[in-house]
Design a protein around this motif. Structure first.
Motif, mmCIF file in Angstrom:
data_model
loop_
_atom_site.group_PDB
_atom_site.id
_atom_site.type_symbol
_atom_site.label_atom_id
_atom_site.label_comp_id
_atom_site.label_asym_id
_atom_site.label_seq_id
_atom_site.Cartn_x
_atom_site.Cartn_y
_atom_site.Cartn_z
ATOM 1 N N PRO A 29 8.938 7.297 13.364
ATOM 2 C CA PRO A 29 7.542 7.722 13.174
ATOM 3 C C PRO A 29 6.810 6.818 12.181
ATOM 4 N N LYS A 30 5.492 6.846 12.301
ATOM 5 C CA LYS A 30 4.657 5.982 11.468
ATOM 6 C C LYS A 30 4.918 6.182 9.967
ATOM 7 N N ARG A 32 15.218 -29.528 5.128
ATOM 8 C CA ARG A 32 13.842 -29.665 5.610
ATOM 9 C C ARG A 32 13.507 -28.585 6.651
ATOM 10 N N ASN A 33 14.422 -27.618 6.806
ATOM 11 C CA ASN A 33 14.239 -26.573 7.814
ATOM 12 C C ASN A 33 14.204 -25.200 7.147
ATOM 13 N N TYR A 34 13.333 -24.317 7.667
ATOM 14 C CA TYR A 34 13.140 -23.013 7.028
ATOM 15 C C TYR A 34 13.169 -21.909 8.078
ATOM 16 N N LEU A 35 13.854 -20.819 7.754
ATOM 17 C CA LEU A 35 14.003 -19.723 8.706
ATOM 18 C C LEU A 35 13.547 -18.394 8.094
ATOM 19 N N VAL A 36 12.758 -17.656 8.858
ATOM 20 C CA VAL A 36 12.259 -16.359 8.403
ATOM 21 C C VAL A 36 12.366 -15.354 9.547
ATOM 22 N N TYR A 37 12.966 -14.185 9.289
ATOM 23 C CA TYR A 37 12.997 -13.133 10.309
ATOM 24 C C TYR A 37 11.705 -12.322 10.284
ATOM 25 N N GLY A 38 11.052 -12.331 9.116
ATOM 26 C CA GLY A 38 9.804 -11.590 8.980
ATOM 27 C C GLY A 38 10.032 -10.114 8.710
ATOM 28 N N ASP A 39 8.986 -9.479 8.157
ATOM 29 C CA ASP A 39 9.069 -8.040 7.889
ATOM 30 C C ASP A 39 7.711 -7.513 7.454
ATOM 31 N N LEU A 40 7.701 -6.256 7.073
ATOM 32 C CA LEU A 40 6.517 -5.472 6.720
ATOM 33 C C LEU A 40 5.608 -5.299 7.932
ATOM 34 N N PRO A 41 6.087 -4.509 8.902
ATOM 35 C CA PRO A 41 5.267 -4.238 10.092
ATOM 36 C C PRO A 41 4.015 -3.442 9.731
ATOM 37 N N THR A 42 2.886 -3.835 10.283
ATOM 38 C CA THR A 42 1.673 -3.038 10.069
ATOM 39 C C THR A 42 1.468 -2.088 11.244
ATOM 40 N N ARG A 43 2.151 -2.335 12.352
ATOM 41 C CA ARG A 43 2.145 -1.346 13.437
ATOM 42 C C ARG A 43 3.542 -0.766 13.589
ATOM 43 N N SER A 44 4.476 -1.539 14.145
ATOM 44 C CA SER A 44 5.842 -1.026 14.172
ATOM 45 C C SER A 44 6.815 -2.199 14.135
ATOM 46 N N TYR A 45 8.064 -1.868 13.786
ATOM 47 C CA TYR A 45 9.083 -2.909 13.676
ATOM 48 C C TYR A 45 9.291 -3.617 15.009
ATOM 49 N N GLN A 72 7.097 -4.662 16.920
ATOM 50 C CA GLN A 72 6.005 -5.601 17.186
ATOM 51 C C GLN A 72 5.953 -6.647 16.070
ATOM 52 N N PRO A 73 6.772 -7.676 16.191
ATOM 53 C CA PRO A 73 6.847 -8.677 15.121
ATOM 54 C C PRO A 73 5.510 -9.382 14.859
ATOM 55 N N ASP A 74 4.623 -9.382 15.864
ATOM 56 C CA ASP A 74 3.331 -10.028 15.623
ATOM 57 C C ASP A 74 2.474 -9.226 14.650
ATOM 58 N N SER A 75 2.928 -8.008 14.301
ATOM 59 C CA SER A 75 2.162 -7.209 13.336
ATOM 60 C C SER A 75 2.723 -7.338 11.918
ATOM 61 N N PHE A 76 3.708 -8.209 11.718
ATOM 62 C CA PHE A 76 4.361 -8.303 10.409
ATOM 63 C C PHE A 76 3.461 -9.011 9.378
ATOM 64 N N LYS A 77 3.512 -8.535 8.156
ATOM 65 C CA LYS A 77 2.843 -9.246 7.053
ATOM 66 C C LYS A 77 3.544 -10.585 6.794
ATOM 67 N N PHE A 78 4.868 -10.550 6.807
ATOM 68 C CA PHE A 78 5.635 -11.800 6.739
ATOM 69 C C PHE A 78 5.970 -12.194 8.168
#
Lengths: 571, 165
Positions: free
Chosen positions: A84-85, A278-291, A293-299
């Motif tokens: 839930p939200k 010289r390479n960087y990897l990020v899984y991302g986090d802090l969903p603004t909609r839901s986990y 939907q990675p395109d909604s992540f702050k990171f």
């Protein structure tokens, strides 16, 4: 040529050993070794997947909550559960509280001592410290009397002959550049930060029921929201959270960031060292909609190759060709041979210790030399952590990230390439703290608004009952721990855990070479680091500590007695 | 932000350790054992797990802390030593992954000018082997005895406290 050994190199949890070969005052070669073995995977096999979070978060006392978060997401992913939200927002709040607390502690209590000479603070003129403090910030406690009182306490502490927390410093080393007055300012804020951090983590107890090791729940969060109920998350507790966030914004904006910029100004030469991979990897986090939907992540999620900020590559934790772990130089063995790499769903944790028995001088770095496995993304060695997060967000075009990064570069009067360095990594940690502490306020406002709209749900029980589960399921749960990309992978069979693998941030950064001989982050970042005094290799500490090493979860268990602080051999 | 030092917890029994490392978690297990009992008012138990900095708040609230922790010092498993350490360097060297964070905090008390009284119960264990979520049978059988020793001390501290106040 000299081979320097620093063991342990961590200021906090865990056991990390660095062996560096120094020639003409510069590091030519470096090896990073985790000296304790981890075996969670073995403990988890056969258990109820809904309990995994409780075990994984016991790995470490520093970032306890992040493993719980990764774990519940892993199981939810396997079983197709969405939360839930309110639960998503509460998880975000706990994530933010953890990251802000951890970064501030890292700066003042773990990393600052590489830059701040504590003993020099005894010589400071408190009036001058007061003047400097007032010139860089409107932070309230800045009177000469206040700084004098701290100095007196420090004096008594040092005179007792018990340097304690400060025992590991190379005080008086010429690489320390701060005037005594700035050192006193930093020591004072060291103590203030310590008092403050204990308040902020109360957010974990409010939502997670207790601290340390707060509760999590597969399917949501284990707290009930009822604004009038004494034992629930009620109006009073939410107000408390609100005031803790407000205070955190003050601490970050008026203490941490001004101190960081003031100290960085004296160490701009460190923008030339420690860049490493010289390479960087990020899984991302802090969903603004839901986990989901990675395109909604702050990171944002993504990878950068060869420092090309014009292109962000997609990252998929489920693709068996992307994230794989090698054991060529690690004390493990794979059934198919130690040269292959395995995706975590097919991961194996069979110990194969071939290292020397203590006491010994050096590890055999041609063979296996670490308890940490070596993860790769599409066979590239990747840096993870604050710098990776800021770079991927910057390259993804996140406006607020671009703004704070550009503003800081301008204030320090350094080019964008300065980011790829020890100083850049330390600055990136501060900048993301500034962003996260404000995001925490946004998530808090969203939570209040959602509750006011009448939504009290914190738990989705649809798939709580194992009889609703399939016979077999696989899942991956990704997050960003303070130290970088963290993910857990699970295989569930007959409703119990069949395989569970963790690839933690320090696995990426602190790992040994892969089968092709490519160095990982620490090893690569140390190449070219100057070492003025072989007996006091503070420069090596600066670069390794800029990654915030915390090996407790990367490796665990066994510490052969005989930790030298460092040892040097000339040959 | 200088928290007040009202010692609203007269006696805190704080178990420290990593329960994933078998006997290394003996401190936590002793506390868990005590938590299942009826304890007198004024005695608080906390399973501190691997928490370092997270423990500052509750430790500052305590007047007297009884710390229960594991040490691999070569003594027979289950040996309990009662120590009165002042600075972190007075603590026996342990094999634990958590001790550094905790020791930092103990020294920080001195710098912050608020130092609770600490009694350490160091429980000897064999150096841990592979990870395990359970105690060894040897240590497991000794938990009630160790818990009783700690509880006895807690009661003494509590009655001293009540005499004073």
């Amino acid at each position: 040529m000299a081979r320097i050994v620093i063991d342990p190199i961590t200021r906090i949890e865990g056991h990390l050993r660095i062996e560096a070969i120094v020639e003409n005052g510069v590091v030519k070669e470096a090896y990073s070794s985790g000296t304790m073995v981890r075996g969670f995977e073995k403990i988890l096999k056969g258990r109820d997947p809904r309990d995994a979070w409780a075990f994984t978060q016991r790995a470490c006392g520093v970032c306890t909550t992040v493993h719980a978060l990764a774990s519940v997401r892993t199981v939810e992913d396997a079983l197709g559960i969405s939360v839930p939200k309110n639960a998503e927002l509460i998880r975000n709040l706990m994530f933010c509280a953890q990251m802000v607390q951890d970064h501030v502690i890292h700066f003042y209590h773990l990393h600052a001592l590489d830059w701040v000479d504590v003993v020099s603070a005894l010589k400071a003129d408190p009036r001058e410290t007061s003047r400097i403090a007032r010139s860089i910030s409107t932070w309230p406690r800045t009177s000469p009397k206040y700084f004098k009182a701290v100095q007196d306490r420090l004096k008594a502490f040092v005179q007792s002959g018990q340097l304690g927390i400060f025992a590991n410093g190379y005080w008086g080393h010429p690489a320390y550049k701060l005037p005594p007055e700035v050192n006193l300012l930093a020591v004072t804020h060291y103590l203030e930060a310590l008092e403050w951090q204990k308040e902020l983590v109360k957010i974990h107890a409010i939502f997670g029921g207790k601290n340390p090791h707060p509760h999590y729940l597969v399917g949501g969060m284990p707290c009930s929201i009822n604004l009038e109920e004494v034992n629930a998350v009620n109006t009073e507790r939410l107000n408390h959270v609100g005031s803790l966030i407000k205070e955190a914004i003050e601490v970050v904006e008026k203490m941490y960031i001004p101190d960081l910029l003031a100290i960085a100004g004296f160490y701009k030469d460190w923008a030339r060292y420690g860049g490493g991979l010289r390479n960087y990897l990020v899984y991302g986090d802090l969903p603004t909609r839901s986990y989901n939907q990675p395109d909604s992540f702050k990171f944002p999620r993504g990878a950068i190759l060869d420092r090309n900020l014009n292109e962000v590559h997609e990252v998929n934790g489920r693709d068996s060709e992307e994230i794989k772990e090698y054991v060529a130089h690690s004390w493990y063995t794979y059934a198919e041979g130690d040269e292959v790499a395995k995706h975590p769903w097919d991961g194996e944790t069979e110990f194969n210790f071939t290292g020397p028995k203590p006491p010994f001088d050096y590890l055999n770095t041609d063979g296996k030399y670490s308890w940490i496995k070596t993860p790769r993304w599409k066979d590239h060695a990747m840096e993870v952590g604050p710098l990776a997060r800021m770079l991927v967000a910057y390259a993804s075009g996140v406006d607020e990230v671009k703004e704070v990064v550009n503003d800081t570069l301008q204030r320090l009067n350094v080019p964008v390439t300065a980011l790829f360095s020890t100083l850049g990594r330390t600055a990136a940690r501060g900048l993301e703290t500034k962003l996260v502490v404000h995001w925490m306020k946004e998530f808090y406002d969203d939570l209040i608004a959602n509750i006011k709209s009448g939504d009290m749900r914190t738990f989705n029980d649809e798939k709580w009952d194992p009889s609703t589960w399939p016979e077999e399921a696989i899942g991956v749960g990704m997050t960003e721990a303070p130290r970088g990309a963290l993910a857990h992978w699970i295989r569930i069979k007959d409703r119990v855990i069949d395989n569970y693998q963790l690839v933690v941030p320090s696995t990426w950064n602190a790992s040994p070479r892969d089968a092709k001989g490519q160095r990982s982050s620490y090893e690569e970042a140390l190449i070219g680091t100057p070492v003025a005094d072989l007996n006091q290799p503070v420069e090596i500490l600066r670069t390794v500590h800029s990654f915030d090493p915390c090996i407790a979860c990367a490796v665990h268990l066994y510490d052969p007695d005989g930790n030298q602080i460092h040892q040097i051999t000339f040959n | 932000m200088q928290a007040d030092t009202s010692h609203n917890i007269p006696v805190l029994i704080l178990g420290i350790g990593n329960i994933l490392m078998g006997d290394e978690g003996v401190g936590c297990r002793v506390v868990q054992h005590l938590q299942s009992q009826d304890l007198p008012d004024g005695i608080t138990c906390l399973d501190g797990g691997t928490g370092g900095f997270h423990l500052l708040d509750i430790m500052q609230q305590a007047r007297h802390i009884l710390l229960v922790d594991a040490t691999a010092d070569g003594r027979p498993a289950g040996t309990v030593q009662k120590l009165q350490p002042k600075f972190s360097s007075d603590y026996p060297r342990t094999l634990t992954a958590h001790d550094i964070g905790l020791k930092d905090m103990l020294d920080a008390f001195h710098l912050l000018g608020k130092t609770p009284q600490i009694t350490l119960f160091a429980v000897s264990i064999q150096p841990p082997g592979e990870m395990a979520a359970e105690l060894s049978p040897d240590i497991s059988a000794q938990i009630p005895r160790i818990a009783q020793t700690v509880l006895q001390e807690a009661k003494t501290c509590l009655s001293d406290f009540q005499l004073e106040s």
